[in-house]
Design a protein around this motif. Structure first.
Motif, PDB file in Angstrom:
ATOM      1  N   GLU A   1       0.693  -1.265   0.184  1.00 37.82           N
ATOM      2  CA  GLU A   1      -0.021  -0.095   0.010  1.00 37.82           C
ATOM      3  C   GLU A   1       0.737   1.322  -0.054  1.00 37.82           C
ATOM      4  O   GLU A   1       0.433   2.171  -0.612  1.00 37.82           O
ATOM      5  CB  GLU A   1      -0.742  -0.005   1.391  1.00 37.82           C
ATOM      6  CG  GLU A   1      -1.949  -1.077   1.203  1.00 37.82           C
ATOM      7  CD  GLU A   1      -2.957  -1.142   0.160  1.00 37.82           C
ATOM      8  OE1 GLU A   1      -2.824   0.017  -0.608  1.00 37.82           O
ATOM      9  OE2 GLU A   1      -4.094  -1.736   0.187  1.00 37.82           O
ATOM     10  N   ALA A   2       2.076   1.280   0.752  1.00 30.69           N
ATOM     11  CA  ALA A   2       3.037   2.368   0.659  1.00 30.69           C
ATOM     12  C   ALA A   2       3.526   2.410  -0.483  1.00 30.69           C
ATOM     13  O   ALA A   2       3.829   3.692  -0.936  1.00 30.69           O
ATOM     14  CB  ALA A   2       3.869   2.193   2.031  1.00 30.69           C
TER      15      ALA A   2
ATOM     16  N   PHE B   1     -15.513   0.121  -7.233  1.00 30.34           N
ATOM     17  CA  PHE B   1     -14.907   1.351  -7.250  1.00 30.34           C
ATOM     18  C   PHE B   1     -13.900   1.929  -6.149  1.00 30.34           C
ATOM     19  O   PHE B   1     -12.959   2.227  -5.979  1.00 30.34           O
ATOM     20  CB  PHE B   1     -15.628   2.463  -8.044  1.00 30.34           C
ATOM     21  CG  PHE B   1     -14.962   3.602  -8.092  1.00 30.34           C
ATOM     22  CD1 PHE B   1     -13.880   4.255  -8.654  1.00 30.34           C
ATOM     23  CD2 PHE B   1     -15.489   4.792  -7.142  1.00 30.34           C
ATOM     24  CE1 PHE B   1     -13.126   5.329  -8.639  1.00 30.34           C
ATOM     25  CE2 PHE B   1     -15.219   5.893  -6.999  1.00 30.34           C
ATOM     26  CZ  PHE B   1     -13.997   6.133  -7.640  1.00 30.34           C
ATOM     27  N   LEU B   2     -15.019   1.835  -4.870  1.00 28.26           N
ATOM     28  CA  LEU B   2     -14.507   2.325  -3.610  1.00 28.26           C
ATOM     29  C   LEU B   2     -13.501   1.646  -3.295  1.00 28.26           C
ATOM     30  O   LEU B   2     -12.414   2.152  -2.649  1.00 28.26           O
ATOM     31  CB  LEU B   2     -15.731   2.433  -2.657  1.00 28.26           C
ATOM     32  CG  LEU B   2     -16.634   3.432  -3.215  1.00 28.26           C
ATOM     33  CD1 LEU B   2     -17.876   3.357  -2.298  1.00 28.26           C
ATOM     34  CD2 LEU B   2     -16.249   4.807  -3.187  1.00 28.26           C
ATOM     35  N   PHE B   3     -13.359   0.412  -3.384  1.00 24.11           N
ATOM     36  CA  PHE B   3     -12.234  -0.610  -2.923  1.00 24.11           C
ATOM     37  C   PHE B   3     -11.260  -0.236  -3.599  1.00 24.11           C
ATOM     38  O   PHE B   3     -10.195  -0.314  -3.202  1.00 24.11           O
ATOM     39  CB  PHE B   3     -12.896  -2.069  -2.998  1.00 24.11           C
ATOM     40  CG  PHE B   3     -11.613  -3.284  -2.785  1.00 24.11           C
ATOM     41  CD1 PHE B   3     -11.705  -3.659  -1.397  1.00 24.11           C
ATOM     42  CD2 PHE B   3     -10.906  -3.532  -3.534  1.00 24.11           C
ATOM     43  CE1 PHE B   3     -10.474  -4.457  -1.139  1.00 24.11           C
ATOM     44  CE2 PHE B   3      -9.735  -4.223  -3.489  1.00 24.11           C
ATOM     45  CZ  PHE B   3      -9.500  -4.843  -2.052  1.00 24.11           C
ATOM     46  N   ALA B   4     -11.074  -0.183  -5.026  1.00 19.84           N
ATOM     47  CA  ALA B   4      -9.863   0.205  -5.895  1.00 19.84           C
ATOM     48  C   ALA B   4      -9.531   1.540  -5.304  1.00 19.84           C
ATOM     49  O   ALA B   4      -8.275   1.728  -5.364  1.00 19.84           O
ATOM     50  CB  ALA B   4     -10.409   0.075  -7.357  1.00 19.84           C
ATOM     51  N   ARG B   5     -10.231   2.513  -5.076  1.00 21.03           N
ATOM     52  CA  ARG B   5      -9.736   3.828  -4.616  1.00 21.03           C
ATOM     53  C   ARG B   5      -9.231   3.600  -3.174  1.00 21.03           C
ATOM     54  O   ARG B   5      -8.052   4.278  -2.981  1.00 21.03           O
ATOM     55  CB  ARG B   5     -11.028   4.882  -4.508  1.00 21.03           C
ATOM     56  CG  ARG B   5     -10.832   6.198  -4.228  1.00 21.03           C
ATOM     57  CD  ARG B   5     -11.803   7.086  -3.927  1.00 21.03           C
ATOM     58  NE  ARG B   5     -12.608   6.621  -2.658  1.00 21.03           N
ATOM     59  CZ  ARG B   5     -13.501   7.252  -2.261  1.00 21.03           C
ATOM     60  NH1 ARG B   5     -14.329   8.043  -3.028  1.00 21.03           N
ATOM     61  NH2 ARG B   5     -14.249   6.413  -1.064  1.00 21.03           N
ATOM     62  N   ASP B   6      -9.614   2.943  -2.444  1.00 20.30           N
ATOM     63  CA  ASP B   6      -8.771   2.598  -0.992  1.00 20.30           C
ATOM     64  C   ASP B   6      -7.831   1.947  -0.946  1.00 20.30           C
ATOM     65  O   ASP B   6      -7.071   2.226   0.046  1.00 20.30           O
ATOM     66  CB  ASP B   6     -10.239   2.185  -0.057  1.00 20.30           C
ATOM     67  CG  ASP B   6     -11.455   2.867   0.118  1.00 20.30           C
ATOM     68  OD1 ASP B   6     -11.547   4.244  -0.186  1.00 20.30           O
ATOM     69  OD2 ASP B   6     -12.323   2.459   0.452  1.00 20.30           O
TER      70      ASP B   6
END
Length: 293
Positions: free
Chosen positions: A124-125, A195-200
């Protein structure tokens, strides 16, 4: 005179040597004792000449002791002077401190899960390129050899990370679709959650939807997790009254288009204001569903 003194000195040394051979010194006997478990100490070169006794063993057993001695038993150090050895009656015992044994095992509550957690943090980083097995071992506080017991290479680790991502996505899709009526409403809700999962979790999403990891079919659990997540969309299309024999095909087309749109938004090739992103994805999904049906 010097020659006479040299001859006299030579005669004196010869006389002393003859006297020493005629009257040898009594042998020095040193007792060596076993530890509490009955392990015999190491026998060093010269012990027989010094007549060191091993209590509980006959002299003719010393050869067997040499061949069967254990390296981890307590023993008198070779550097210890002979005067330090205790002389006591047969049968007495002397305790020796046993040095700590070096472990080659790695204890952890759940090492694979800890490594996955560490990999997700790094992913994630800084993206998938930042992940290395040695650094993950350091993050988890174990020797790097322990990592290879669970993940023989980086690809197997990434497959497990992607599998966890699809599992998390499946949970979110199912919750979103369950709140809506079957058919198009459920499809739209699941698509927005996609989409929200991909953005998060942008880097995790790119790993999940990027180049196929399981090209040779070596990670069946990953494929099972993907199918479980996409099943939500197949159920949604089945709820629209679509013919069962084309549901899977239409689902694959819809998901591929949805993933492409979401990826373009994440890469900022589709310029969508964050406040309008959900409504934009909703409109796109409705157009796709209408065109596919």
């Amino acid at each position: 005179m010097p020659h006479q003194r040299a001859m006299t000195g030579s005669h004196d040394r010869q006389a002393r040597d003859n006297d020493r051979r005629a009257n040898p010194d009594p042998p020095v006997e040193i007792d060596i004792f076993y530890d509490a478990k009955g392990h015999q100490p190491l026998q060093y070169a010269g012990d027989r000449k010094r007549r060191i006794r091993y209590h509980g063993r006959e002299d003719n057993e010393l050869g067997a002791i040499e061949s069967s001695v254990r390296h981890d038993c307590s023993c008198i150090s070779e550097r210890e002077p002979l005067s330090a050895a205790r002389t006591a009656s047969p049968g007495s015992e002397r305790q020796y401190a046993r040095p700590p044994r070096q472990r080659d095992t790695f204890r952890h509550g759940n090492l694979p899960e800890a490594l996955l957690d560490a990999a997700l943090v790094r992913l994630e980083a800084d993206g998938a390129e930042s992940i290395s097995l040695r650094e993950l071992a350091s993050d988890a506080g174990v020797n790097h050899r322990a990592v290879y017991r669970h993940f023989p290479d980086k690809l197997s680790l990434l497959a497990r990370v992607a599998e966890r991502g699809w599992q998390q996505l499946a949970q979110r899709l199912k919750r979103s679709a369950a709140r809506k009526a079957p058919g198009e409403p459920a499809l739209v809700a699941a698509s927005v959650e996609f989409f929200l999962f991909a953005r998060d979790h942008a880097n995790l999403f790119h790993l999940m939807g990027g180049a196929r990891i399981n090209t040779e079919g070596g990670f069946p659990d990953l494929e099972a997790a993907i199918i479980d997540a996409l099943q939500v969309f197949a159920v949604g299309f089945a709820g629209t009254g679509m013919a069962p024999d084309i549901v899977i095909e239409r689902t694959a087309i819809f998901v591929a288009a949805l993933q492409g749109v979401v990826t373009q938004i994440l890469h900022r090739r589709l310029h969508v204001a964050p406040a309008k992103a959900k409504s934009f994805v909703t409109d796109i999904c409705r157009m796709l569903i209408k065109g596919i049906r």
